[in-house]
Design a protein around this motif. Sequence first.
Motif, short mmCIF file in Angstrom:
data_model
loop_
_atom_site.label_atom_id
_atom_site.label_comp_id
_atom_site.label_asym_id
_atom_site.label_seq_id
_atom_site.Cartn_x
_atom_site.Cartn_y
_atom_site.Cartn_z
N GLY A 155 0.79 -1.22 0.00
CA GLY A 155 0.00 0.00 0.00
C GLY A 155 0.82 1.27 0.00
N GLY A 156 2.16 1.16 -0.05
CA GLY A 156 3.00 2.34 -0.14
C GLY A 156 3.49 2.88 1.18
N LEU A 157 3.31 2.14 2.29
CA LEU A 157 3.78 2.59 3.60
C LEU A 157 5.24 2.20 3.78
CD1 LEU A 157 3.21 3.86 6.37
CD2 LEU A 157 2.44 1.59 7.14
N LYS A 158 6.08 3.18 4.18
CA LYS A 158 7.51 2.93 4.33
C LYS A 158 8.04 3.64 5.57
CE LYS A 158 11.91 3.58 1.86
NZ LYS A 158 12.56 4.06 0.60
N PHE A 159 8.88 2.94 6.33
CA PHE A 159 9.53 3.51 7.52
C PHE A 159 11.05 3.45 7.35
CE2 PHE A 159 5.46 2.03 9.13
CZ PHE A 159 5.04 3.09 9.94
N ASN A 160 11.73 4.51 7.81
CA ASN A 160 13.19 4.54 7.87
C ASN A 160 13.61 4.97 9.27
OD1 ASN A 160 14.46 4.14 5.04
ND2 ASN A 160 12.77 5.55 4.65
N PHE A 161 14.49 4.18 9.88
CA PHE A 161 15.04 4.53 11.19
C PHE A 161 16.57 4.46 11.10
CE2 PHE A 161 10.96 2.44 11.91
CZ PHE A 161 10.29 3.42 12.64
N GLN A 162 17.24 5.45 11.67
CA GLN A 162 18.70 5.46 11.58
C GLN A 162 19.32 6.05 12.84
OE1 GLN A 162 20.81 6.12 7.83
NE2 GLN A 162 21.92 7.80 8.79
N GLY A 163 20.39 5.42 13.30
CA GLY A 163 21.24 5.97 14.35
C GLY A 163 22.63 6.12 13.79
N GLU A 164 23.28 7.23 14.09
CA GLU A 164 24.60 7.48 13.51
C GLU A 164 25.44 8.34 14.43
OE1 GLU A 164 24.61 10.48 10.17
OE2 GLU A 164 22.45 10.11 10.34
N SER A 165 26.75 8.23 14.26
CA SER A 165 27.69 9.05 15.01
C SER A 165 28.78 9.52 14.05
CB SER A 165 28.31 8.26 16.16
OG SER A 165 29.25 9.04 16.86
N VAL A 166 29.08 10.81 14.08
CA VAL A 166 30.09 11.41 13.21
C VAL A 166 31.15 12.09 14.06
CG1 VAL A 166 30.55 13.04 11.34
CG2 VAL A 166 28.38 11.80 11.40
N ASP A 167 32.40 11.70 13.89
CA ASP A 167 33.54 12.44 14.42
C ASP A 167 34.07 13.30 13.29
OD1 ASP A 167 33.61 11.56 17.07
OD2 ASP A 167 34.62 9.72 16.50
N GLY A 168 33.88 14.61 13.38
CA GLY A 168 34.24 15.49 12.29
C GLY A 168 35.03 16.70 12.74
N PHE A 169 35.11 17.70 11.89
CA PHE A 169 35.88 18.89 12.17
C PHE A 169 35.36 20.06 11.34
CE2 PHE A 169 37.86 16.61 8.71
CZ PHE A 169 38.17 17.60 7.78
N ASP A 170 35.68 21.28 11.78
CA ASP A 170 35.38 22.47 10.99
C ASP A 170 36.53 22.69 10.02
OD1 ASP A 170 33.11 22.82 12.46
OD2 ASP A 170 33.93 24.38 13.76
N GLY A 171 36.28 22.48 8.73
CA GLY A 171 37.33 22.57 7.74
C GLY A 171 37.86 23.99 7.60
N ARG A 172 39.12 24.09 7.19
CA ARG A 172 39.72 25.40 6.94
C ARG A 172 38.93 26.12 5.85
NH1 ARG A 172 42.92 25.97 11.40
NH2 ARG A 172 44.45 24.28 11.55
#
Length: 452
Positions: A155-172
């Motif tokens: 019938g077109g019903l869709k679920f998306n679940f996500q857990g995530e972790s990002v180790d990043g930085f503020d680029g120059r």
Amino acid sequence: MNYSFLIAIKNQLKSSYSFILVFFLCCEIFFPITGWAQSFQDTGSFTFTGSHNPLRSPILREFLPGDGLKVGRAQIHPFLGVAEVFTDNVFATNTQRRSDFLTTIAPGIQAYLPFGGQHSFLLDYRAAQFLYAKFNENNVFTQHGAGHLTLKFPGGLKFNFQGESVDGFDGRGDALDIQATDITKWRATTFSGKARMKGSRGGIRVSTRYTRWHFKNNGQDTSRDRKNINAAITGFAVATKSISGLLGANISNNTYDENKQLDNFAYGVFTGFELAPSQRLSGEVTVGYSILNFDRAPIPPDLANPPDPNNQATQLLTQGLNLGGKQQRRITIEGDVYWYPTSNFSLTMSPYRRIGQSGAFDTSTFIQTGVSLSASQVLRRRLILLGSFYYSNDDFSQGREDNRFSWLAGLDYRTVKWLGFRFAYIFAKRYSSEKVFDTHSNTVSVSVQVFL
């Protein structure tokens, strides 16, 4: 024109010209292209991680194309990118420019498991280690791990679940680059969910997201650590087979750990259209109106001049905190449009206008308005021409205004389906109303990618 960066590149690569020529000739002779895909969608989907930027905005990780490695019902995609990079302005400064060579090592792996018919679970991990030859204060390790569950029902019903972790930085050269000697590092942990139901005449989409920001160094945790919760609801009305109109509303709440003057609540409405996925055109574009209200009234900055140690404004500034901000009312734009006019050409356009949140530069908010464009043209089955352009106007609430743009030109060369090479040149420039933030840089990179 500054020729020093061209001379450095020439000296670095001079001894490699013969090897590169012989290598490409051997690839043409000994690696047949029999069995290669005929369309751009297959040929151009080769994933490069040799040069990697951390994600600031959470995205739902999708299944990577290709056969991969089969382990029972699971499909495994390991990949590894290595890049050698030269830049003539490693700190993105206006004066005392410094050049450096960078080595990037970027491994990754994705596991995809379908189950129960149309359901699936995906694990995706990507990392990158940046190693500078001379200025190791720019060395940084970034990684992104995500788990994504997709549930599809009749019938077109869709679920998306996500857990995530990002180790990043503020680029120059980024909007929030504070030009410190050490690069600013952070961790963002996000949990998100999305539900969508769409039929022949219309549908509805509901999404929610929680993000926890933690800044690790340069004293940025005091002013920028925060929690964000937002939610949105969107209604769709099918106009034609390929176009649906949409109307929606969203809310967002920011709660700072210490910089409490910046606690705020935002809400808005938006409208736009969605293009049904097709072989030629797909995407979504929205235009909205958002209102951001701070929980506390702003403290007049003149109370701290002359400084009074007992004054609230002086005490906040001494602790590196903010005096707060005024209500913001802004038109917002978000969109992604994908165009495949031929089987060998692809164009992606992403316009945006959004309210950014920052405790840096003694500012409460900044408005980002811009667009990113990227295009690819298959020259031969092995060779792809790349191009991209990025522009952003960053209007800070304390009066500073930046205009940043960059463009990239490059070539992808694939020996076999699982091995590819990329050569790219990038020019980046920032004009600022505060001249200390003016900068420009030239960057050349050569990368290799193994993707199974």
